[in-house]
Design an enzyme around this catalytic site. Sequence first.
Site, PDB file in Angstrom:
ATOM      1  N   ASP A   1      54.525 -40.994 -88.374  1.00  0.00           N
ATOM      2  CA  ASP A   1      53.439 -41.637 -87.654  1.00  0.00           C
ATOM      3  C   ASP A   1      52.774 -42.697 -88.531  1.00  0.00           C
ATOM      4  O   ASP A   1      52.556 -42.498 -89.727  1.00  0.00           O
ATOM      5  CB  ASP A   1      52.410 -40.571 -87.266  1.00  0.00           C
ATOM      6  CG  ASP A   1      51.302 -41.095 -86.383  1.00  0.00           C
ATOM      7  OD1 ASP A   1      51.601 -41.559 -85.274  1.00  0.00           O
ATOM      8  OD2 ASP A   1      50.136 -41.035 -86.809  1.00  0.00           O
TER       9      ASP A   1
ATOM     10  N   GLU B   1      57.551 -44.997 -87.217  1.00  0.00           N
ATOM     11  CA  GLU B   1      56.730 -45.688 -86.241  1.00  0.00           C
ATOM     12  C   GLU B   1      56.016 -46.784 -87.022  1.00  0.00           C
ATOM     13  O   GLU B   1      55.029 -46.537 -87.704  1.00  0.00           O
ATOM     14  CB  GLU B   1      55.711 -44.759 -85.585  1.00  0.00           C
ATOM     15  CG  GLU B   1      54.907 -45.483 -84.506  1.00  0.00           C
ATOM     16  CD  GLU B   1      53.472 -44.969 -84.343  1.00  0.00           C
ATOM     17  OE1 GLU B   1      52.910 -45.149 -83.254  1.00  0.00           O
ATOM     18  OE2 GLU B   1      52.918 -44.422 -85.314  1.00  0.00           O
TER      19      GLU B   1
END
Length: 568
Positions: free
Chosen positions: A215, A274
């Site tokens: 993330d 990401e």
Amino acid sequence: MTTAPLTAPPATRSDADWWRQAAVYQIYPRSFADGNGDGIGDLRGIISRIPYLAELGVDAVWLSPFYPSALADGGYDVDHYRDVDPTIGTLEEFDEMVTALHGVGIKLIVDVVPNHSSDRHEWFREALSAPKGSPARERYIFRDGRGEHGEEPPADWTSIFSGPAWTRVPDGQWYLHSFATEQPDFNWKHPEVHEDFLRTLRFWSDRGVDGFRIDVAHGLSKDLGEVLPSSAELKAMPKDGTHPLWDRDDVHEIYAEWRELFDQYEPPRIAVAEAWVETPERRAKYASPEGLGQAFNFDLMEADFDAGHFRDIVADNLAQSAVTGSSTTWVFSNHDGVRHATRYGLPPRAGRPVKQGAQWVAAGGPEDGIDRELGLRRARAATMLELALPGSAYLYQGEELGLHEVAEIPDEQRQDPAFWRTTAGDRGFDGLGRDGCRVPLPWTRSGSSFGFGEGGAHLPQPAWFADFSVEAEDGAAGSTLEMYREALRLRGELQGEESLEWDEALSGGDVLAFERPGGWLSVTNFGAQPVALPVGEVLLASGELEAAADGTSQLPGATTVWLRRSEA
């Protein structure tokens, strides 16, 4: 619902390369299936639905955060990185889930959130009780404030969820949080932060996790300096590897450490970044074999349903993957964006960011300003095109049912900070936040939660979910679920080398066609009018084919077909 046998399928590629052309199914745990009837999805619910995943035909599951959390940001505010939230399950149930998934040949990727922790994390609690300048505070980013008494934040920066990016603590200092107030950013210059995340990656790898989704991978490294720039100055700075906050070149030193750990396992653990970055070249750095190895390509989430735009995106990303030696990723929907069945039923976005794609909700919901039928036809066609491409395909739970975004959620029941932390006139994240794509899945036609669990659902489900439930679509000819199952089955049989060749004779205007190794062809009609169907054996179509007046077959608008070329 039919059930697949719990036996592992034969391997179709070398184990170390399983990820290169994998179909990965994202599970948002709290909204997938509830096994204990408390209204919250959990590991027991996931375990109960593993036969469904096996029958669907996916190669891997990506599990969004399941760690202890106050849910200030849907689980992306992590209290403890090496445990399971009690509302979701236990470590013993996690191990049982891993064993069950592996038993049917499905790999497991888990979310790791390294940019920030929860403000309930033991390190942050320690930092708050420690004095200024203490080693405990150095694990995060604390600064003195401006003004005569430090009453103003160190800089006028705005967080991703709107509002100030700095919060003051009782002794007068301020801490940085790029997202919600409850998500203080780590200081990755501190060696203990490095060591603790290596411990976390090893902990889950040792439990059988096959890979990690990272993330905010572009946000870890920060170099603030003594004098902080203003918000305007920060926005004007190029994101070329030297920006103080985002996509710094030295972030890849962190991932080199991680790669060294990943490669200690057999097969090596995989990772996907990401990373919202400025250029394809910047994204390629995250996909380096010396780093994470793969990076999300969100370009198709940003694209209108347009043949030329799709072709440019596919060509550019395949060229990138050739340079890095990685495989590219394809994604249309996830937990942060408006579902693509809805996006494609709206007027063209014309370059607007995907997170602003739900302007339709202001008109009163999905019945106003949206063509639901057209949106689903286009979504099915786009998905079949996606599954024909070389590279890995990331699918979001519920898209295999053709689910639309849910707009009709009362304000008081919304949970997303992207909704609550912005004003009614400035909800730019996606109109009404991200709850609309996180509504618990419908498994049955009826019941208080359409089969999600005996205790109801933590977000309200609309009545139209009945017709989009697994029970309604299972075994139904032409249903979206059955299309996904057959497409994934054929993909496993047909998938060859990671290459394609554009069919220039068929492509042009609203039509996009390419051939994969082995002589099979994907043809998509992006337009509204039917076109002649190419000669060949039809393997699968996203919608019903048509017959012209002269008896020849035609490919309708917003439809994809897979064919095997006829022998000469």
